[in-house]
Design a protein around this motif. Structure first.
Motif, PDB file in Angstrom:
ATOM      1  N   ALA A  60       0.845  -1.207   0.000  1.00  0.00           N
ATOM      2  CA  ALA A  60       0.000   0.000   0.000  1.00  0.00           C
ATOM      3  C   ALA A  60       0.876   1.250   0.000  1.00  0.00           C
ATOM      4  O   ALA A  60       0.616   2.206  -0.750  1.00  0.00           O
ATOM      5  N   ASN A 102      -0.907  -4.111  -6.871  1.00  0.00           N
ATOM      6  CA  ASN A 102      -2.338  -4.384  -6.693  1.00  0.00           C
ATOM      7  C   ASN A 102      -2.577  -5.864  -6.425  1.00  0.00           C
ATOM      8  O   ASN A 102      -3.427  -6.219  -5.600  1.00  0.00           O
ATOM      9  N   ILE A 105      -1.570  -6.503  -2.845  1.00  0.00           N
ATOM     10  CA  ILE A 105      -2.586  -5.988  -1.920  1.00  0.00           C
ATOM     11  C   ILE A 105      -3.783  -6.926  -1.885  1.00  0.00           C
ATOM     12  O   ILE A 105      -4.294  -7.257  -0.812  1.00  0.00           O
ATOM     13  N   ALA A 106      -4.235  -7.370  -3.054  1.00  0.00           N
ATOM     14  CA  ALA A 106      -5.377  -8.287  -3.118  1.00  0.00           C
ATOM     15  C   ALA A 106      -5.056  -9.601  -2.400  1.00  0.00           C
ATOM     16  O   ALA A 106      -5.897 -10.143  -1.664  1.00  0.00           O
ATOM     17  N   GLU A 109      -5.152  -8.970   1.349  1.00  0.00           N
ATOM     18  CA  GLU A 109      -6.535  -8.841   1.823  1.00  0.00           C
ATOM     19  C   GLU A 109      -7.225 -10.198   1.879  1.00  0.00           C
ATOM     20  O   GLU A 109      -7.952 -10.494   2.816  1.00  0.00           O
ATOM     21  N   LYS A 110      -6.985 -11.036   0.867  1.00  0.00           N
ATOM     22  CA  LYS A 110      -7.579 -12.368   0.856  1.00  0.00           C
ATOM     23  C   LYS A 110      -7.039 -13.193   2.008  1.00  0.00           C
ATOM     24  O   LYS A 110      -7.790 -13.893   2.693  1.00  0.00           O
ATOM     25  N   ALA A 112      -5.901 -12.100   4.838  1.00  0.00           N
ATOM     26  CA  ALA A 112      -6.484 -11.579   6.079  1.00  0.00           C
ATOM     27  C   ALA A 112      -7.926 -12.049   6.243  1.00  0.00           C
ATOM     28  O   ALA A 112      -8.341 -12.424   7.347  1.00  0.00           O
ATOM     29  N   ALA A 113      -8.676 -12.043   5.152  1.00  0.00           N
ATOM     30  CA  ALA A 113     -10.070 -12.507   5.217  1.00  0.00           C
ATOM     31  C   ALA A 113     -10.131 -13.999   5.527  1.00  0.00           C
ATOM     32  O   ALA A 113     -10.962 -14.440   6.339  1.00  0.00           O
TER      33      ALA A 113
END
Length: 166
Positions: A60, A102, A105-106, A109-110, A112-113
């Motif tokens: 980020a 990007n 980052i994706a 995020e995945k 973390a989810a």
């Protein structure tokens, strides 16, 4: 490219950051003096910001630094401090870097989810195991039958009768 571990993703991000740095520095470098040389130095400083953030596994921050690089690149080109050809070359490399960032980052995020979902599942299992089973209610005892009407009256009537008390 999908990497199984965060460490693998971090090393790829750092490696791609090093490659990007080399490519961008080559694109930003100049042997000329004057405004173009100063613009190249400023752009190189921005490239180093992108690289440092990438090496720290902070996509980020690297993306924000890349946006700053692109803005500075546009300004330098519009002021005539950098040629259109050099701007296109740097922009092409920056676009590839943006795609990598990007993706990183994706992926973060995945991850973390997925981790949050796994923690929620474990918490739900632990809560279910810790909760005692619901108490089984015993059926309420049936009420005693009510005396039949008339039987008690007959007993009272018959109490004084019998055994010679007529």
């Amino acid at each position: 490219m999908r990497l199984a571990s965060p460490a693998g993703r971090a090393s790829v991000l750092a490696w791609s950051g090093a490659i990007v740095t080399a490519a961008l520095l080559t694109g930003c470098g100049t042997t000329e003096a004057g405004p173009e040389r100063e613009a190249a130095r400023q752009l190189q400083a921005r490239v180093l910001e992108v690289t440092q953030a990438s090496s720290e596994n902070d996509p980020a921050a690297a993306l924000r630094a890349l946006e700053g690089l692109e803005a500075e690149l546009e300004a330098a080109q519009s002021e005539g401090q950098i040629s259109e050809e050099r701007r296109r070359s740097i922009t092409t490399i920056a676009t590839a870097v943006r795609a990598d960032l990007n993706e990183a980052i994706a992926a973060a995020e995945k991850a973390a989810a997925d981790k949050a979902a796994e923690e929620a599942r474990i918490a739900a299992e632990q809560a279910a195991a810790a909760t005692p089973p619901p108490a089984v209610e015993a059926p309420a005892p049936a009420p005693a039958p009510a005396p039949e009407a008339g039987k008690d009256d007959d007993k009272k009537d018959n109490e004084g009768k019998g055994k010679g008390n007529d």
